[in-house]
Motif scaffolding. Sequence first.
Motif, mmCIF file in Angstrom:
data_model
loop_
_atom_site.group_PDB
_atom_site.id
_atom_site.type_symbol
_atom_site.label_atom_id
_atom_site.label_comp_id
_atom_site.label_asym_id
_atom_site.label_seq_id
_atom_site.Cartn_x
_atom_site.Cartn_y
_atom_site.Cartn_z
ATOM 1 N N HIS A 362 0.821 -1.344 -0.049
ATOM 2 C CA HIS A 362 0.212 -0.060 0.040
ATOM 3 C C HIS A 362 0.916 1.286 -0.080
ATOM 4 C CE1 HIS A 362 -3.515 2.325 0.526
ATOM 5 N NE2 HIS A 362 -2.945 3.299 1.641
ATOM 6 N N ARG A 363 0.279 2.224 -0.818
ATOM 7 C CA ARG A 363 1.022 3.662 -0.802
ATOM 8 C C ARG A 363 0.205 4.394 -0.353
ATOM 9 N NH1 ARG A 363 1.474 6.262 -5.070
ATOM 10 N NH2 ARG A 363 0.368 4.819 -6.503
ATOM 11 N N ARG A 364 0.525 5.280 0.992
ATOM 12 C CA ARG A 364 -0.369 6.275 1.373
ATOM 13 C C ARG A 364 -0.427 7.516 0.647
ATOM 14 N NH1 ARG A 364 0.970 6.736 7.768
ATOM 15 N NH2 ARG A 364 2.771 5.287 7.595
ATOM 16 N N PHE A 365 -1.446 8.382 0.784
ATOM 17 C CA PHE A 365 -1.665 9.406 -0.118
ATOM 18 C C PHE A 365 -0.245 10.538 -0.147
ATOM 19 C CE2 PHE A 365 -3.452 13.898 -0.891
ATOM 20 C CZ PHE A 365 -3.914 13.657 -2.085
ATOM 21 N N ALA A 366 -0.049 10.725 -1.372
ATOM 22 C CA ALA A 366 1.256 11.631 -1.689
ATOM 23 C C ALA A 366 2.551 11.009 -1.091
ATOM 24 C CB ALA A 366 0.905 13.180 -0.986
ATOM 25 N N SER A 367 2.331 9.771 -1.207
ATOM 26 C CA SER A 367 3.690 9.023 -0.742
ATOM 27 C C SER A 367 4.188 8.037 -1.923
ATOM 28 C CB SER A 367 3.485 8.398 0.757
ATOM 29 O OG SER A 367 4.828 7.663 1.104
ATOM 30 N N ASP A 368 5.512 7.669 -1.852
ATOM 31 C CA ASP A 368 6.139 7.020 -2.726
ATOM 32 C C ASP A 368 6.711 6.010 -2.056
ATOM 33 O OD1 ASP A 368 8.156 8.122 -1.602
ATOM 34 O OD2 ASP A 368 9.272 8.934 -3.177
ATOM 35 N N VAL A 369 6.280 5.733 -0.655
ATOM 36 C CA VAL A 369 6.940 4.690 -0.013
ATOM 37 C C VAL A 369 5.575 3.476 -0.127
ATOM 38 C CG1 VAL A 369 7.433 3.857 2.389
ATOM 39 C CG2 VAL A 369 8.132 5.977 1.528
ATOM 40 N N VAL A 370 6.222 2.373 -0.406
ATOM 41 C CA VAL A 370 5.396 1.139 -0.427
ATOM 42 C C VAL A 370 5.392 0.334 1.127
ATOM 43 C CG1 VAL A 370 4.832 -1.112 -1.689
ATOM 44 C CG2 VAL A 370 5.627 0.895 -2.945
ATOM 45 N N GLU A 371 4.339 0.350 1.572
ATOM 46 C CA GLU A 371 4.134 -0.412 2.834
ATOM 47 C C GLU A 371 3.343 -1.798 2.659
ATOM 48 O OE1 GLU A 371 3.116 4.017 5.059
ATOM 49 O OE2 GLU A 371 1.509 2.560 4.909
ATOM 50 N N ARG A 372 3.981 -2.802 3.404
ATOM 51 C CA ARG A 372 3.732 -4.054 3.024
ATOM 52 C C ARG A 372 2.688 -4.268 4.348
ATOM 53 N NH1 ARG A 372 7.646 -7.412 0.033
ATOM 54 N NH2 ARG A 372 6.820 -8.986 1.184
ATOM 55 N N ARG A 373 1.355 -4.156 3.903
ATOM 56 C CA ARG A 373 0.447 -4.352 5.121
ATOM 57 C C ARG A 373 -0.131 -5.718 4.909
ATOM 58 N NH1 ARG A 373 -2.536 1.416 6.515
ATOM 59 N NH2 ARG A 373 -0.716 2.562 5.912
ATOM 60 N N LEU A 374 0.506 -6.473 5.336
ATOM 61 C CA LEU A 374 0.209 -8.097 5.417
ATOM 62 C C LEU A 374 1.359 -8.820 6.554
ATOM 63 C CD1 LEU A 374 1.089 -10.095 2.303
ATOM 64 C CD2 LEU A 374 2.090 -7.664 3.065
#
Length: 798
Positions: A362-374
């Motif tokens: 997942h990428r939060r709004f206006a962010s280029d960081v990909v977060e592995r939400r699992l």
Amino acid sequence: MSSISLEQLDPILDAAVRSIPPAWPLAATVAVNPFLGQSGETLVQTAARLGRVAGVAVTMPRAHYAQLIKEGRIRDEDIAFALIPEGATDLKLTVPAIRAAASKEAPAPEALATMAELAGKVSGIDWPGILAERFGAWAAGYFDEGQALWAAPKERGAYSAWRAAAMHDLTPEILGLKGFARHVAEAPQRPQEAIMRVVRRLGLSEAALPTYFHSLLMSLGGWAQIARQRLWQAELEGGSDSTARQLLAIRLVWEEALHGLYRPEVEEEWAAVREAHEAPLEPSDAQLIDSILQTAAERAEQRDLARLFGQQVTLKRPERPALQAAFCIDVRSEVFRRALESLDPAIQSLGFAGFFGLGTAHRRFASDVVERRLPVLLSPTLRSASGAEDQIDQDLSTRFSARATRAWGRFKLAAVSSFAFVEAAGPIYVGRLFRDSLGLRRGTKQEDPAPRLETSLTLEERIGAAATILKAMSLTKDFARVVLIAGHGGKVVNNPHASALHCGACGGYSGEANARLLALLLNDPEVRGGLAGQGIAVPEDTLFLAALHDTTGDLVTLYREDVDCRNHELDLGKIESWLASAGRIARSERLLTLPRAKRQQDIALRSRDWAETRPEWALAGCKAFIAAPRSRTQGRSLGGRAFLHDYDWQADEGFKILELIMTAPVVVASWISLQYYGSSVAPEAFGGGNKLLHNVVGGIGVQEGNGGLLRTGLPWQSVHDGAALYHKPLRLSVCIEAPRAAMTEILQNHPEVRKLFDKGWLSLFQLDEAGQMTWRYAGDLEWEESALETPGLLQAAA
């Protein structure tokens, strides 16, 4: 001189690296089982191993168990039960002998010395401390993840990068290690060749290497664990990584240099150390007794759990619930769920892993960081982002604010501007410090726009995903008008370990993105139509609504703007009232456990207090995992100490859901439980240290003070209230209502999970048709009656 070959060396290196647990960076802290590398051994075998390589005890001091015996918590039948699986009868140990031993403190285990420790002993120079400081100074730059804008170059491997730095670092030579820079320059350029050279020069035999290598990696603290995580992540993605091996090579080059300088003075002791490393691992009698006492303490807790299941609770439910609320299985949800259900019999709560079956990057709004939400055990199968790209116009101010905040933060930390920032921008923070000190709010932070899937799914795939998730939640009929999907997270300030308060099932992030995605999926009319074709009839008036449970303040935010709520305004008004009341009840219960908290307002203040070391207790106290219909636990207080997963085995065709529960949520819960266990019984090795001394390094972890080893695990304030341990160190008890044959088959098909139960890291109980803990898994795919209250057990084992 050792004659070991490179081919013989490789599996030993691999085993040594895998003996170390991984550690995730602070941005997405994940609870990790610190004994992961020893999951194929029992507790007492692990005690022997970690005692040798790190001087680590894996159980509590004897005084802890003596107090439990004195209070009557540990009974003679508990000790008798614990004697049998450990084979203690061969040592002629009896219940009276164990009771007597509990009153006498056992000697602390002593690790076999490294060359650095032997050199320090004969020279009076703290070589282990110097090594930790110099290694930490280099590693902080090499592993940096954005805290330093002038980070070390990453294009070369760890060993090569270290050599380039160490050849110009004169500190070791100034402190007495003459010729160290030249020694590093002359070391082999390839890490495996360097390891081979050191092994030969130090006269190490093949038999000595496994525990010697393990001891050196343990001496690197959290740096070795960060490297181990790189291997974990690489293998999850089908690749590999040699960073941990390269760190071992670096550590060995230090050993070689110190051996060359102090060889005459240390050779005799070094020969004894080599011989001790060659000896088979054998637990001492003291370690065996400690293991028996720990098992007895866990048996006492299991008896209390069985007594709770034995309580008869009559529930009156309406034909259709007024509200169904799905929460994460997290133990903190148990308190809130119980409070919510107490308000009205028409309220039904459910428990499910907090990523809600959507493994998304997942990428939060206006962010280029990909977060592995699992869960970290899994790889993402979906990609998602908050807000659509065509929202630029209407969300321009929000987008600018988000990016400006990131730029502002980088300006604060930049090598050139950081010191000037303090002088120039310090007054700007006066207002914020004043507000936080008095507990005043500036306003509500604007939430991210509704998330969207970037992964393209066909209608058939969306229907299949929705059906699978609803079945796994045991939610396939009798839908309420409103079904809440509640993720969770914590809101705190000035806390490097803030992500540890978020959702472990979401990879150390909060769970709102997953909850919002699932609500959007289940509200899709086309998906609903497809579900009906699979026998899941969702009424037209059922609304799925995402929410976020703030576990620090027990507040629930509803994401009304994501969906059309016009036909449910009356329902939502009542639901918001229920949620507010449940929050007050939950806070009243938590007040009793939080130090210095006397009023409900104190809980809100704690979350915004920059000096607060215990904003909440998180998962401290966890002791059980229960997979059963909610009726088995509803109306009974589990004290926020149990993971609660709704499960109806009679609706589980082929036991696919049971298999998922036993191989994913149970394993994640065991990691959480054992992290708390390790941080309590061995804080010096597996704990995060003292929060008051923490400095964030590299954006990945914390050090105590201004350098040295990286500290992983839970800070001491997360398990200790200042006077005594708040967390009870227990291995998790897993209670599942399902046929024994089905659970046995799953264990047979998943040997890695089976090891956790066979070796005692988890206990497994079957709940029978009456919801009682009647059967216990005995290991080796066998079951026995639990006999938690059977007096005959004492007579049989004494």
